[in-house]
Design a protein around this motif. Structure first.
Motif: not given
Length: 183
Positions: A50-54, A30-33, A37-38, A78-81
Motif C-alpha cells: 500500500d505504501g509503494v502504491q501511495q 526505485q520500488e525496492r528503495r 524506507v517504509l 524515498a522522501v515521500v516514503a
C-alpha cells in the motif's frame, strides 16, 4: 522513472519535456528503495505494498497536475516514503489512544438497581455486536461525552460521517434492545 519524450525547440538550447503515457512511474530499483524506507520506518510488511502504491499515486498526481517530474525520482520517492511511514505511526498512535479510552470506559462500574444492570448488560452486548467504526463513535459521543466535532477531529473523518455513523449505531442498538425485549 517517468517516460519522457524530449524534443528540442528550434533556437532553444534546453530540452522541452513532454510527459507521455505512464505505465509505472517507479522502476524496480526505485520500488525496492521505497520498500526499504517504509520498512526501516517501521511500517509492517503487510502494509508495504500500500505504501509503494501511495508513492506511485503521488508521482502520477504530480505529473497529472502539470508539474515537472522531480530531478531525482528515487530520492523524491524515498522522501515521500519516509513521510508515509511517519503518517502510518501517527495513525497507529491515534488508534491506540482511542483503544485506551474505550478500555478505560468499559472498566468503569456504575452500581445501580437490577433493572439498570440488565439494561447496561444489554447495551454492552449491543455495542459489542456493532462494527468497530460505529462502536467508536457511540462510545466517544455517549461515554466520553465528546461533541461531534471533537470525534471528527479525533478520528480524522468529516463531521457528517460521524453523524451518519451515530445515527446508524443508535438505530442498530435500539433494534437490538427491542429484539432482546429489554426496552
Amino acid at each position: 522513472m517517468l517516460r519522457r519524450k524530449t524534443r528540442r525547440a528550434e533556437g532553444v538550447d534546453g530540452p522541452l519535456d513532454v510527459a507521455q503515457g505512464v505505465d509505472d512511474p517507479l522502476d524496480a530499483a526505485q520500488e525496492r528503495r521505497v520498500r526499504a524506507v517504509l520498512a526501516l520506518g517501521g511500517v509492517p510488511q503487510s502494509d508495504l505494498p500500500d505504501g509503494v502504491q501511495q508513492v506511485r499515486l503521488r508521482l502520477l498526481e504530480r505529473a497529472a497536475s502539470g508539474r515537472e517530474a522531480p530531478r531525482d525520482v528515487s530520492a523524491w520517492a524515498a522522501v515521500v516514503a519516509s513521510n508515509l511511514a511517519m503518517d502510518w505511526h501517527r495513525a497507529k498512535r491515534r488508534q491506540e489512544r482511542i483503544g485506551e479510552r474505550l478500555a478505560s470506559l468499559r472498566q468503569l462500574e456504575h452500581p445501580s438497581g437490577e433493572d439498570s444492570s440488565v439494561l447496561s448488560l444489554a447495551v454492552a452486548r449491543g455495542l459489542d455486536a456493532l462494527p468497530d467504526a460505529l462502536r467508536q463513535v457511540v462510545v466517544l459521543r455517549f461515554y466520553a461525552d465528546l461533541p461531534v466535532r471533537g470525534i471528527a477531529e479525533e478520528l480524522g473523518i468529516p463531521e457528517g460521517t460521524v453523524k451518519s455513523r451515530l445515527h446508524s449505531a443508535v438505530r442498530a442498538l435500539r433494534a437490538r434492545l427491542h429484539e432482546d425485549e429489554v426496552v
